[in-house]
Design a protein around this motif. Sequence first.
Motif, PDB file in Angstrom:
ATOM      1  N   ARG A   1       1.157  -1.090  -0.058  1.00  0.00           N
ATOM      2  CA  ARG A   1      -0.014   0.085  -0.027  1.00  0.00           C
ATOM      3  C   ARG A   1       0.765   0.907  -0.239  1.00  0.00           C
ATOM      4  N   GLY A   2       0.809   2.186  -1.222  1.00  0.00           N
ATOM      5  CA  GLY A   2       1.918   2.941  -1.339  1.00  0.00           C
ATOM      6  C   GLY A   2       3.181   2.352  -1.548  1.00  0.00           C
ATOM      7  N   ASN A   3       4.311   2.824  -0.514  1.00  0.00           N
ATOM      8  CA  ASN A   3       5.808   1.961  -0.468  1.00  0.00           C
ATOM      9  C   ASN A   3       5.748   1.341   1.022  1.00  0.00           C
ATOM     10  N   ASP A   4       4.481   0.731   1.543  1.00  0.00           N
ATOM     11  CA  ASP A   4       4.391   0.215   2.859  1.00  0.00           C
ATOM     12  C   ASP A   4       4.017  -1.404   2.289  1.00  0.00           C
ATOM     13  N   VAL A   5       4.258  -2.397   2.619  1.00  0.00           N
ATOM     14  CA  VAL A   5       4.204  -3.629   2.561  1.00  0.00           C
ATOM     15  C   VAL A   5       3.177  -4.030   3.664  1.00  0.00           C
ATOM     16  N   VAL A   6       1.636  -4.292   3.225  1.00  0.00           N
ATOM     17  CA  VAL A   6       1.022  -5.258   3.779  1.00  0.00           C
ATOM     18  C   VAL A   6       0.534  -6.707   3.884  1.00  0.00           C
ATOM     19  N   GLY A   7       1.595  -7.478   2.840  1.00  0.00           N
ATOM     20  CA  GLY A   7       1.285  -8.517   3.091  1.00  0.00           C
ATOM     21  C   GLY A   7       2.345  -9.093   2.072  1.00  0.00           C
ATOM     22  N   ARG A   8       2.731 -10.541   2.698  1.00  0.00           N
ATOM     23  CA  ARG A   8       3.392 -11.373   2.341  1.00  0.00           C
ATOM     24  C   ARG A   8       3.222 -12.968   2.361  1.00  0.00           C
ATOM     25  N   LEU A   9       3.714 -13.327   1.213  1.00  0.00           N
ATOM     26  CA  LEU A   9       3.444 -14.850   1.402  1.00  0.00           C
ATOM     27  C   LEU A   9       4.697 -15.489   0.617  1.00  0.00           C
ATOM     28  N   PRO A  10       5.521 -16.444   2.221  1.00  0.00           N
ATOM     29  CA  PRO A  10       6.924 -16.959   0.923  1.00  0.00           C
ATOM     30  C   PRO A  10       6.566 -18.370   1.033  1.00  0.00           C
ATOM     31  N   TYR A  11       7.214 -18.983  -0.316  1.00  0.00           N
ATOM     32  CA  TYR A  11       7.144 -20.417  -1.132  1.00  0.00           C
ATOM     33  C   TYR A  11       8.954 -20.875  -1.181  1.00  0.00           C
ATOM     34  N   VAL A  12       8.916 -21.675  -1.128  1.00  0.00           N
ATOM     35  CA  VAL A  12       9.806 -22.484  -2.205  1.00  0.00           C
ATOM     36  C   VAL A  12       8.674 -23.309  -3.000  1.00  0.00           C
ATOM     37  N   PHE A  13       9.788 -23.463  -4.479  1.00  0.00           N
ATOM     38  CA  PHE A  13       9.852 -24.786  -5.697  1.00  0.00           C
ATOM     39  C   PHE A  13       9.868 -25.830  -4.894  1.00  0.00           C
ATOM     40  N   SER A  14       9.374 -26.939  -5.363  1.00  0.00           N
ATOM     41  CA  SER A  14      10.572 -28.479  -5.964  1.00  0.00           C
ATOM     42  C   SER A  14       9.597 -29.541  -6.262  1.00  0.00           C
ATOM     43  N   ARG A  15      10.886 -29.926  -7.584  1.00  0.00           N
ATOM     44  CA  ARG A  15      10.616 -30.526  -7.684  1.00  0.00           C
ATOM     45  C   ARG A  15      10.039 -32.182  -7.906  1.00  0.00           C
ATOM     46  N   LYS A  16       9.522 -32.745  -8.320  1.00  0.00           N
ATOM     47  CA  LYS A  16       8.621 -34.158  -8.730  1.00  0.00           C
ATOM     48  C   LYS A  16       8.395 -34.701 -10.161  1.00  0.00           C
ATOM     49  N   GLY A  17      10.219 -35.841 -10.547  1.00  0.00           N
ATOM     50  CA  GLY A  17      10.046 -35.403 -12.108  1.00  0.00           C
ATOM     51  C   GLY A  17       9.727 -34.219 -12.727  1.00  0.00           C
ATOM     52  N   PRO A  18       8.645 -34.218 -13.676  1.00  0.00           N
ATOM     53  CA  PRO A  18       8.686 -33.580 -14.357  1.00  0.00           C
ATOM     54  C   PRO A  18       7.319 -32.780 -14.076  1.00  0.00           C
ATOM     55  N   PHE A  19       7.006 -32.399 -12.202  1.00  0.00           N
ATOM     56  CA  PHE A  19       6.136 -31.704 -11.758  1.00  0.00           C
ATOM     57  C   PHE A  19       7.084 -30.906 -10.787  1.00  0.00           C
ATOM     58  N   ARG A  20       6.741 -29.753 -11.043  1.00  0.00           N
ATOM     59  CA  ARG A  20       6.444 -28.126 -10.665  1.00  0.00           C
ATOM     60  C   ARG A  20       5.760 -28.072  -9.171  1.00  0.00           C
ATOM     61  N   LEU A  21       6.432 -28.078  -8.123  1.00  0.00           N
ATOM     62  CA  LEU A  21       5.315 -27.970  -6.450  1.00  0.00           C
ATOM     63  C   LEU A  21       5.785 -26.748  -6.147  1.00  0.00           C
ATOM     64  N   LEU A  22       4.713 -26.942  -5.935  1.00  0.00           N
ATOM     65  CA  LEU A  22       4.627 -25.100  -4.487  1.00  0.00           C
ATOM     66  C   LEU A  22       4.448 -25.441  -3.323  1.00  0.00           C
ATOM     67  N   ARG A  23       6.089 -25.270  -1.831  1.00  0.00           N
ATOM     68  CA  ARG A  23       5.309 -25.556  -1.007  1.00  0.00           C
ATOM     69  C   ARG A  23       6.182 -24.795  -0.074  1.00  0.00           C
ATOM     70  N   MET A  24       6.134 -25.787   1.454  1.00  0.00           N
ATOM     71  CA  MET A  24       7.179 -24.938   2.340  1.00  0.00           C
ATOM     72  C   MET A  24       8.344 -25.218   1.967  1.00  0.00           C
TER      73      MET A  24
END
Length: 314
Positions: free
Chosen positions: A27-50
């Motif tokens: 909001r303007g210059n202020d961060v009011v929300g964030r959501l961290p995550y990492v990617f991992s892979r299982k074969g051809p699949f791309r997964l969004l995980r903790m």
Amino acid sequence: MKITVFHEPWWLSAVSGGLVHESVVKRGNDVVGRLPYVFSRKGPFRLLRMPAFTHVLGPVVDSGDGKPQTRLTRRLAITQQLIDQLPSTSELKLCLDPSLDDGLAKIDGLAFQDRKCSVAPQFTFEIDCRRSLDDLLAALDLKTRQHIRRAEKTYHVRSLDQPEVFIDFYLKNLTAFGRTSRIGFDNFPVLFSECRARECGIILSLFNENDEPIAMTFLVWGHGTMYYLLSTRSRHSHDSGAISLLLWSAIKKAHELGLFLDLDGIYSSGTARFLANFGGKLKTRLVVRRSRMPYSALQYVKAQYSGNESNFFT
């Protein structure tokens, strides 16, 4: 913005090898929300995980001031914007703590549900260790107190400053039980070092009269809560009093620091019955998941052939 130790930038960097991503709302210059995550892979699949060793990781939102309903509506809108920024993947899976932000984080489950995610409960016990030791001891089941007193005559607990010893003990125990680890330990030494530098983590180890390790647990804490994060026991240990003593030692450590102790996940009724003996209150987390074909079909088939597999954190 209220967070857990798992949301700390240093934690996320340590457990991910610096490969963490984030959705951000400003909001303007202020961060009011964030959501961290990492990617991992299982074969051809791309997964969004903790990341590994991170058992709760949901949106961090500044819901601002005003009436509860105003803050709730604002949080819902910000969380939806965070979700909308997430990249397309074969599967999304996160575990949320709905008690954050004075309980307003419950609405995060609805935000994910609105974005076509399934929402399921995950249960844990939380003990208020800010109470006196006498109160904490009195809250234990009578038989559990007796088991602990008996175990104190046979076993001793001390801290361990060698993460490689913990890793070796953990993996050997899994092998002895005929299981394989779903956890990659490559970043564990760095994580342990970062925790020790900040005095927010410890490995408690239980030894028998021959100074042989019987069980170990990795405890981490921050922002008012300690987590019984990762534990393991020898296959040759059949004494429930030994494990009770290790848990009681964790309770005493949390008491010393004036924290709540989260026993960090219940995956069976047997575990629930055992942990209920320690005087905690049942707490619910939210697991949000969104899978796409054909990954969801593959997971379904695998589940049919692995019904007896034990649950581990992934």
